[in-house]
Design a protein around this motif. Structure first.
Motif, PDB file in Angstrom:
ATOM      1  N   ARG A  34       0.832  -1.204   0.000  1.00  0.00           N
ATOM      2  CA  ARG A  34       0.000   0.000   0.000  1.00  0.00           C
ATOM      3  C   ARG A  34       0.868   1.255   0.000  1.00  0.00           C
ATOM      4  NH1 ARG A  34      -2.360  -0.507   4.590  1.00  0.00           N
ATOM      5  NH2 ARG A  34      -0.766   0.745   5.578  1.00  0.00           N
ATOM      6  N   ASP A  35       1.954   1.219   0.758  1.00  0.00           N
ATOM      7  CA  ASP A  35       2.828   2.384   0.853  1.00  0.00           C
ATOM      8  C   ASP A  35       3.771   2.502  -0.350  1.00  0.00           C
ATOM      9  OD1 ASP A  35       1.597   2.964   3.232  1.00  0.00           O
ATOM     10  OD2 ASP A  35       3.166   2.054   4.459  1.00  0.00           O
ATOM     11  N   GLN A  36       3.750   1.515  -1.212  1.00  0.00           N
ATOM     12  CA  GLN A  36       4.478   1.516  -2.493  1.00  0.00           C
ATOM     13  C   GLN A  36       5.991   1.681  -2.350  1.00  0.00           C
ATOM     14  OE1 GLN A  36       2.609   4.217  -5.228  1.00  0.00           O
ATOM     15  NE2 GLN A  36       0.815   2.913  -5.412  1.00  0.00           N
ATOM     16  N   TRP A  37       6.558   1.106  -1.294  1.00  0.00           N
ATOM     17  CA  TRP A  37       8.003   1.203  -1.116  1.00  0.00           C
ATOM     18  C   TRP A  37       8.755   0.535  -2.254  1.00  0.00           C
ATOM     19  CZ3 TRP A  37      10.539   4.316   2.023  1.00  0.00           C
ATOM     20  CH2 TRP A  37       9.867   4.844   3.111  1.00  0.00           C
ATOM     21  N   THR A  38       8.316  -0.657  -2.653  1.00  0.00           N
ATOM     22  CA  THR A  38       9.030  -1.367  -3.718  1.00  0.00           C
ATOM     23  C   THR A  38       8.952  -0.595  -5.028  1.00  0.00           C
ATOM     24  OG1 THR A  38       8.591  -3.477  -2.637  1.00  0.00           O
ATOM     25  CG2 THR A  38       9.216  -3.558  -4.968  1.00  0.00           C
ATOM     26  N   GLN A  39       7.775  -0.089  -5.350  1.00  0.00           N
ATOM     27  CA  GLN A  39       7.624   0.669  -6.587  1.00  0.00           C
ATOM     28  C   GLN A  39       8.484   1.935  -6.560  1.00  0.00           C
ATOM     29  OE1 GLN A  39       5.210  -0.525  -4.716  1.00  0.00           O
ATOM     30  NE2 GLN A  39       4.006  -1.886  -6.009  1.00  0.00           N
ATOM     31  N   ARG A  40       8.522   2.598  -5.419  1.00  0.00           N
ATOM     32  CA  ARG A  40       9.345   3.809  -5.295  1.00  0.00           C
ATOM     33  C   ARG A  40      10.830   3.472  -5.453  1.00  0.00           C
ATOM     34  NH1 ARG A  40       7.893   6.360   0.134  1.00  0.00           N
ATOM     35  NH2 ARG A  40       9.352   7.950  -0.577  1.00  0.00           N
ATOM     36  N   TRP A  41      11.238   2.322  -4.916  1.00  0.00           N
ATOM     37  CA  TRP A  41      12.638   1.899  -5.029  1.00  0.00           C
ATOM     38  C   TRP A  41      12.966   1.569  -6.482  1.00  0.00           C
ATOM     39  CZ3 TRP A  41      14.552  -3.284  -5.702  1.00  0.00           C
ATOM     40  CH2 TRP A  41      15.941  -3.386  -5.576  1.00  0.00           C
ATOM     41  N   VAL A  42      12.073   0.841  -7.148  1.00  0.00           N
ATOM     42  CA  VAL A  42      12.296   0.471  -8.545  1.00  0.00           C
ATOM     43  C   VAL A  42      12.405   1.724  -9.418  1.00  0.00           C
ATOM     44  CG1 VAL A  42      11.207  -0.627 -10.550  1.00  0.00           C
ATOM     45  CG2 VAL A  42      11.275  -1.830  -8.364  1.00  0.00           C
ATOM     46  N   ALA A  54      12.950   0.525   5.296  1.00  0.00           N
ATOM     47  CA  ALA A  54      11.494   0.322   5.246  1.00  0.00           C
ATOM     48  C   ALA A  54      11.170  -1.162   5.406  1.00  0.00           C
ATOM     49  CB  ALA A  54      10.930   0.856   3.930  1.00  0.00           C
ATOM     50  N   LEU A  55      11.900  -2.026   4.699  1.00  0.00           N
ATOM     51  CA  LEU A  55      11.670  -3.469   4.832  1.00  0.00           C
ATOM     52  C   LEU A  55      11.876  -3.914   6.276  1.00  0.00           C
ATOM     53  CD1 LEU A  55      13.417  -4.862   1.626  1.00  0.00           C
ATOM     54  CD2 LEU A  55      10.962  -4.569   2.024  1.00  0.00           C
ATOM     55  N   ASN A  56      12.933  -3.416   6.901  1.00  0.00           N
ATOM     56  CA  ASN A  56      13.202  -3.753   8.295  1.00  0.00           C
ATOM     57  C   ASN A  56      12.082  -3.268   9.200  1.00  0.00           C
ATOM     58  OD1 ASN A  56      15.968  -5.022   8.980  1.00  0.00           O
ATOM     59  ND2 ASN A  56      16.422  -3.616   7.314  1.00  0.00           N
ATOM     60  N   HIS A  57      11.571  -2.072   8.934  1.00  0.00           N
ATOM     61  CA  HIS A  57      10.470  -1.529   9.736  1.00  0.00           C
ATOM     62  C   HIS A  57       9.240  -2.435   9.636  1.00  0.00           C
ATOM     63  CE1 HIS A  57       7.457   1.149  11.351  1.00  0.00           C
ATOM     64  NE2 HIS A  57       6.776   1.001  10.237  1.00  0.00           N
ATOM     65  N   TYR A  58       8.892  -2.836   8.423  1.00  0.00           N
ATOM     66  CA  TYR A  58       7.708  -3.669   8.247  1.00  0.00           C
ATOM     67  C   TYR A  58       7.923  -5.078   8.792  1.00  0.00           C
ATOM     68  CZ  TYR A  58       5.498   0.021   5.648  1.00  0.00           C
ATOM     69  OH  TYR A  58       4.932   1.209   5.310  1.00  0.00           O
ATOM     70  N   ALA A  59       9.191  -5.463   8.968  1.00  0.00           N
ATOM     71  CA  ALA A  59       9.501  -6.758   9.575  1.00  0.00           C
ATOM     72  C   ALA A  59       9.542  -6.665  11.103  1.00  0.00           C
ATOM     73  CB  ALA A  59      10.839  -7.275   9.055  1.00  0.00           C
ATOM     74  N   GLY A  60       9.304  -5.465  11.634  1.00  0.00           N
ATOM     75  CA  GLY A  60       9.258  -5.291  13.077  1.00  0.00           C
ATOM     76  C   GLY A  60      10.612  -5.065  13.721  1.00  0.00           C
TER      77      GLY A  60
END
Length: 125
Positions: A34-42, A54-60
């Motif tokens: 939803r937050d489109q982190w992957t798309q923004r990175w690409v 961001a990935l680490n944040h979503y992994a807790g």
């Protein structure tokens, strides 16, 4: 009082401290999409580091607990040169081997033994 506690929480959230970031659901993969982190990175709108954090944040993962500290890959091999030529492949470590297997041949053998013992015990290495 409850009102005083709520005021403190509002104040802390107003400081935008990274450790107080609240996940919006129990499904981090949906939040990430939803937050489109992957798309923004690409699209190169954010750096590799921002994406990994961001990935680490979503992994807790958090900087406030050493047991849950964010994971960032170790990719460099040269820590002694005054300047790095990032186009030189010798600057980067061998990503084909785990860190524990780098260096002396005995380290490779030890890493392989640990891997095999985990598999033999039914654990996923």
């Amino acid at each position: 009082t409850v009102a005083a506690c709520q005021a403190v929480v509002r104040t802390l959230h107003g400081l935008h401290l990274p450790a107080l970031a609240v996940r919006r659901s129990f499904w981090p993969e949906q939040d990430l999409a939803r937050d489109q982190w992957t798309q923004r990175w690409v699209r190169r709108e954010i750096s590799n580091l921002e994406y990994l954090l961001a990935l680490n944040h979503y992994a807790g993962r958090t900087f406030n607990d050493l047991n849950q500290y964010p994971v960032v890959p170790w990719v460099l091999a040269d820590y002694t040169s005054p300047e790095l030529d990032l186009t030189d492949p010798r600057v980067y470590r061998d990503l084909g081997s785990p860190l524990g297997a780098l260096g002396a041949p005995s380290r490779v053998a030890n890493a392989r033994d640990r891997y095999e013992s985990l598999r033999a015990n039914g654990e996923v290495p």
